[in-house]
Motif scaffolding. Structure first.
Motif, PDB file in Angstrom:
ATOM      1  N   SER A 130       0.826  -1.207   0.000  1.00 14.63           N
ATOM      2  CA  SER A 130       0.000   0.000   0.000  1.00 14.63           C
ATOM      3  C   SER A 130       0.866   1.266   0.000  1.00 14.63           C
ATOM      4  N   TRP A 131       2.120   1.152   0.380  1.00 10.40           N
ATOM      5  CA  TRP A 131       3.015   2.311   0.340  1.00 10.40           C
ATOM      6  C   TRP A 131       3.316   2.716  -1.100  1.00 10.40           C
ATOM      7  N   TYR A 132       3.382   1.726  -1.983  1.00 14.61           N
ATOM      8  CA  TYR A 132       3.557   2.066  -3.397  1.00 14.61           C
ATOM      9  C   TYR A 132       2.378   2.916  -3.859  1.00 14.61           C
ATOM     10  N   TRP A 133       1.178   2.498  -3.505  1.00 15.23           N
ATOM     11  CA  TRP A 133      -0.015   3.259  -3.901  1.00 15.23           C
ATOM     12  C   TRP A 133       0.038   4.667  -3.326  1.00 15.23           C
ATOM     13  N   ALA A 134       0.505   4.802  -2.067  1.00 19.54           N
ATOM     14  CA  ALA A 134       0.564   6.122  -1.434  1.00 19.54           C
ATOM     15  C   ALA A 134       1.461   7.069  -2.242  1.00 19.54           C
ATOM     16  N   GLY A 135       2.638   6.585  -2.664  1.00 22.91           N
ATOM     17  CA  GLY A 135       3.514   7.409  -3.481  1.00 22.91           C
ATOM     18  C   GLY A 135       2.933   7.664  -4.858  1.00 22.91           C
ATOM     19  N   TRP A 136       2.292   6.653  -5.413  1.00 22.44           N
ATOM     20  CA  TRP A 136       1.685   6.729  -6.751  1.00 22.44           C
ATOM     21  C   TRP A 136       0.585   7.777  -6.791  1.00 22.44           C
ATOM     22  N   ILE A 137      -0.308   7.733  -5.799  1.00 25.98           N
ATOM     23  CA  ILE A 137      -1.432   8.667  -5.798  1.00 25.98           C
ATOM     24  C   ILE A 137      -0.975  10.067  -5.381  1.00 25.98           C
ATOM     25  N   LEU A 138       0.079  10.149  -4.562  1.00 23.60           N
ATOM     26  CA  LEU A 138       0.624  11.446  -4.179  1.00 23.60           C
ATOM     27  C   LEU A 138       1.189  12.171  -5.398  1.00 23.60           C
ATOM     28  N   ALA A 139       1.867  11.431  -6.270  1.00 19.70           N
ATOM     29  CA  ALA A 139       2.404  12.031  -7.498  1.00 19.70           C
ATOM     30  C   ALA A 139       1.265  12.572  -8.358  1.00 19.70           C
ATOM     31  N   PHE A 140       0.155  11.823  -8.422  1.00 20.16           N
ATOM     32  CA  PHE A 140      -0.994  12.293  -9.195  1.00 20.16           C
ATOM     33  C   PHE A 140      -1.568  13.570  -8.582  1.00 20.16           C
ATOM     34  N   TYR A 141      -1.714  13.572  -7.253  1.00 28.96           N
ATOM     35  CA  TYR A 141      -2.313  14.736  -6.606  1.00 28.96           C
ATOM     36  C   TYR A 141      -1.428  15.969  -6.768  1.00 28.96           C
ATOM     37  N   GLN A 142      -0.130  15.785  -6.671  1.00 26.68           N
ATOM     38  CA  GLN A 142       0.775  16.926  -6.841  1.00 26.68           C
ATOM     39  C   GLN A 142       0.642  17.499  -8.248  1.00 26.68           C
ATOM     40  N   TRP A 143       0.590  16.609  -9.240  1.00 29.58           N
ATOM     41  CA  TRP A 143       0.463  17.053 -10.635  1.00 29.58           C
ATOM     42  C   TRP A 143      -0.872  17.751 -10.856  1.00 29.58           C
ATOM     43  N   GLU A 144      -1.931  17.169 -10.331  1.00 30.55           N
ATOM     44  CA  GLU A 144      -3.276  17.716 -10.550  1.00 30.55           C
ATOM     45  C   GLU A 144      -3.478  19.038  -9.812  1.00 30.55           C
ATOM     46  N   SER A 145      -2.975  19.137  -8.586  1.00 31.10           N
ATOM     47  CA  SER A 145      -3.195  20.334  -7.770  1.00 31.10           C
ATOM     48  C   SER A 145      -2.185  21.436  -8.059  1.00 31.10           C
ATOM     49  N   GLY A 146      -0.993  21.050  -8.493  1.00 34.27           N
ATOM     50  CA  GLY A 146       0.057  22.031  -8.705  1.00 34.27           C
ATOM     51  C   GLY A 146       0.728  22.478  -7.419  1.00 34.27           C
ATOM     52  N   LEU A 147       0.333  21.912  -6.294  1.00 33.86           N
ATOM     53  CA  LEU A 147       0.938  22.261  -5.010  1.00 33.86           C
ATOM     54  C   LEU A 147       2.297  21.584  -4.870  1.00 33.86           C
ATOM     55  N   PRO A 148       3.256  22.237  -4.261  1.00 33.67           N
ATOM     56  CA  PRO A 148       4.533  21.571  -4.017  1.00 33.67           C
ATOM     57  C   PRO A 148       4.378  20.479  -2.959  1.00 33.67           C
ATOM     58  N   PHE A 149       5.240  19.485  -3.023  1.00 32.61           N
ATOM     59  CA  PHE A 149       5.184  18.409  -2.037  1.00 32.61           C
ATOM     60  C   PHE A 149       5.334  18.949  -0.618  1.00 32.61           C
ATOM     61  N   SER A 150       6.144  19.993  -0.461  1.00 29.36           N
ATOM     62  CA  SER A 150       6.344  20.565   0.867  1.00 29.36           C
ATOM     63  C   SER A 150       5.040  21.098   1.441  1.00 29.36           C
TER      64      SER A 150
END
Length: 216
Positions: free
Chosen positions: A89-109
């Protein structure tokens, strides 16, 4: 909104960050949020956000972890990467986080302030089978709920692992003032430049990061 890189590269980005998170947590045994802190600190998060091909396409997830650790002067034990059939499930967490960052435009920080990786992995059930847009809606709701006056100061303080008293002692800003900023009784936007500077130095952020702004 305008994305920082083309959608055709999004799958690569998601797979890369998913592999990196899974490798860091399940192979190296690192705390997931600690890895994300190193990812941001190393500068690789910013390169990832803007779609730098040297990071997005030039490194596998495992290699990304290696480069992050080197940049942060961390020792990386020699470990073999897992196969895709061993991802958790950690793979999914990183996978979906990358999508959310791209979609939202928010920095990871910024995302880390209201949605730590530890919280994302807890969303695996039931969201891992839902469309990515469902996660985006859920994350935005969490972000909106956490937005209030003083919310950013509290989020940054909590992320730094400091109590209000510790922040007061280290910054020289009175604890009552910190309490009032976090409660919204005082607008931190009206704080003196000296107080903002002192707080930002202790919290390792820019002064403007302390200011409360509505969702973009």
């Amino acid at each position: 909104m305008r994305h920082s890189y083309e959608e055709q590269y999004l799958d690569i980005a998601q797979d890369s960050l998913g592999e990196a998170v899974d490798f860091a947590v399940n192979v190296i045994g690192m705390d997931g949020d600690y890895f994300m802190a190193l990812f941001v600190k190393s500068g690789f998060a910013e390169q990832f956000e803007r779609g730098d091909p040297r990071v997005l396409f030039g490194l596998s997830g495992t290699e990304l972890v290696d480069q992050v650790m080197i940049a942060c002067d961390q020792i990386l034990p020699e470990k073999e990467p897992q196969g895709a059939d061993s991802y958790s499930s950690w793979y999914w967490a990183g996978w979906i986080l990358a999508f959310y960052q791209w979609e939202s435009g928010l920095p990871f920080s910024r995302i880390r302030e209201f949605l730590p990786l530890e919280d994302i992995v807890l969303m695996y059930h039931p969201l891992h089978e839902a469309p990515e847009e469902t996660f985006v809606e859920t994350a935005n709701q969490i972000r909106e709920k956490q937005f209030r006056r003083g919310g950013r100061l509290k989020a940054l303080r909590t992320a730094a692992g400091l109590s209000q008293r510790q922040l007061a002692e280290q910054s020289g800003v009175g604890i009552r003032a910190i309490q009032q900023y976090e409660q919204g009784a005082k607008h931190i936007e009206l704080a003196s430049g000296r107080n903002l500077y002192s707080l930002s130095q202790v919290l390792h952020c820019h002064m403007e990061d302390l200011l409360d702004f509505p969702m973009e």
